[in-house]
Design an enzyme around this catalytic site. Structure first.
Site, short mmCIF file in Angstrom:
data_model
loop_
_atom_site.label_atom_id
_atom_site.label_comp_id
_atom_site.label_asym_id
_atom_site.label_seq_id
_atom_site.Cartn_x
_atom_site.Cartn_y
_atom_site.Cartn_z
N HIS A 140 0.77 -1.16 -0.07
CA HIS A 140 0.05 -0.09 0.13
C HIS A 140 0.90 1.29 -0.02
O HIS A 140 0.65 2.31 -0.75
CB HIS A 140 -0.86 0.02 1.26
CG HIS A 140 -2.02 -0.92 1.12
ND1 HIS A 140 -2.00 -2.09 1.07
CD2 HIS A 140 -3.54 -0.44 0.89
CE1 HIS A 140 -3.10 -2.77 1.07
NE2 HIS A 140 -4.11 -1.67 0.81
N HIS A 170 0.99 -4.17 9.21
CA HIS A 170 2.42 -3.97 8.85
C HIS A 170 2.98 -3.38 10.22
O HIS A 170 2.41 -2.69 10.96
CB HIS A 170 2.60 -2.81 7.79
CG HIS A 170 2.20 -3.68 6.40
ND1 HIS A 170 3.22 -4.44 5.78
CD2 HIS A 170 1.31 -3.37 5.53
CE1 HIS A 170 2.49 -4.84 4.43
NE2 HIS A 170 1.48 -4.23 4.33
#
Length: 348
Positions: free
Chosen positions: A84, A135
């Site tokens: 992302h 993450h």
């Protein structure tokens, strides 16, 4: 909920920018460059993920939020680097570069505002990914760093690539061969992940865009075509394009998948290639020897040489890869060839 929407914005923006809007708005140069950049980012980012095979943050103690099926599938990938973050850096950075170049803006404060907005978007996406437990900070930093490197490299070569696509020789043949090579030249992760599937889809999209643009550049995609907010392309005309274009694209995607599911098994059987299907063709869910295939988590993706000689090392070839590739290639081709042709006939 707000942070989930923020984190998912990366894929929403990619879909809007890369699939329909820029082409329907007649900003074909921007659209094809961002599509190819996305495919490039996807290949490099996913290759690094599967080579490093660094897991996502442990859950528990981290609480991971996966509110949609797409997020659940994304969570099955490895963590480093953050896709992302990488994609947002590259695409928002290239969009800013395009806007500044296209408008020939010389106002320093406005340029700073643009840079600030890009940095804010990247920062919010990165924070959202950490907040959702998808993450770690290292993953975000890795995505940011790799994104800046890829963006810098792309800004150096993008004009050469575009010139080759619109005016080169044997473009379709070259890109078809490149697509096949990229399908095979993919690293073997420690455990199977959806990363290869994502790469296959974007690889097909890139081939469809290049093939369609190369064939119809002088008709629909040159810089002289009318753009929105001009008498030749008014708001009602644009809305008509959306009403015609979106259903057509979805129909082509469906038909491409159906045709691929029908043709590829026939071709494989004709050539004597043993095949299997893990998802798309229930009749092929058993291996060619009649035994039930192992579960996905028990299989390892084949390495480059194994894929190249799958008939001797792998036993059977997963036909789903070819189906997915052709499905997305057909979808992308329809965006730049079939749909503009319909617009022309309907005077949209």
């Amino acid at each position: 909920m707000g942070y989930w929407m923020l984190s998912s914005l990366g894929y929403l923006v990619l879909f809007l920018y890369l699939s329909t809007l820029p082409f329907f708005l007649c900003f074909s140069g921007l659209a094809r460059q961002m599509t190819l950049l996305m495919a490039f980012c996807d290949y490099l980012g996913n290759c690094i993920k599967d080579v490093v095979s660094a897991p996502r943050p442990s859950c528990p103690p981290i609480r991971r939020v996966t509110a949609t099926k797409d997020e659940e599938e994304n969570a099955m990938e490895y963590g480093f680097p953050s896709s992302h973050t990488l994609n947002t850096v590259c695409l928002s950075g290239y969009l800013l570069h395009y806007v500044l170049s296209y408008s020939q803006l010389e106002d320093g404060p406005l340029k700073l505002v643009g840079v600030f907005l890009v940095c804010l978007l990247v920062g919010l996406i990165g924070f959202g990914r950490i907040y959702l437990g998808m993450h770690s900070l290292i993953d975000i930093i890795g995505g940011l760093t790799l994104g800046l490197v890829i963006l810098s490299f792309w800004l150096t070569i993008h004009e050469y690539i575009d010139n080759f696509i619109v005016s080169g020789q044997n473009v379709t043949t070259f890109w078809s061969a490149l697509s096949v090579v990229l399908l095979f030249a993919y690293p073997t992760p420690e455990f199977p992940t959806p990363s290869f599937e994502f790469h296959t889809a974007f690889n097909g999209v890139a081939l469809g865009i290049v093939t369609g643009v190369q064939q119809t550049f002088h008709q629909f995609h040159h810089e002289g075509v009318p753009r929105i907010f001009t008498p030749q392309l008014s708001i009602p005309s644009f809305l008509g394009r959306m009403l015609v274009g979106i259903p057509t694209i979805l129909l082509v995607k469906f038909c491409s998948k159906v045709l691929a599911k029908w043709i590829l098994p026939i071709v494989s059987n004709t050539l004597g290639i043993p095949i299997r299907s893990t998802t798309y063709i229930p009749a092929l869910t058993k291996a060619s020897n009649g035994t039930k295939p192992k579960k996905p988590e028990e299989l390892k993706q084949a390495g480059t040489l194994q894929k190249l000689f799958f008939f001797s090392n792998q036993g059977t070839f997963d036909v789903d890869t070819g189906i997915r590739f052709l499905q997305y290639a057909g979808l992308a081709w329809s965006v730049v060839d079939l749909v503009p042709t319909l617009f022309s006939h309907l005077s949209l």
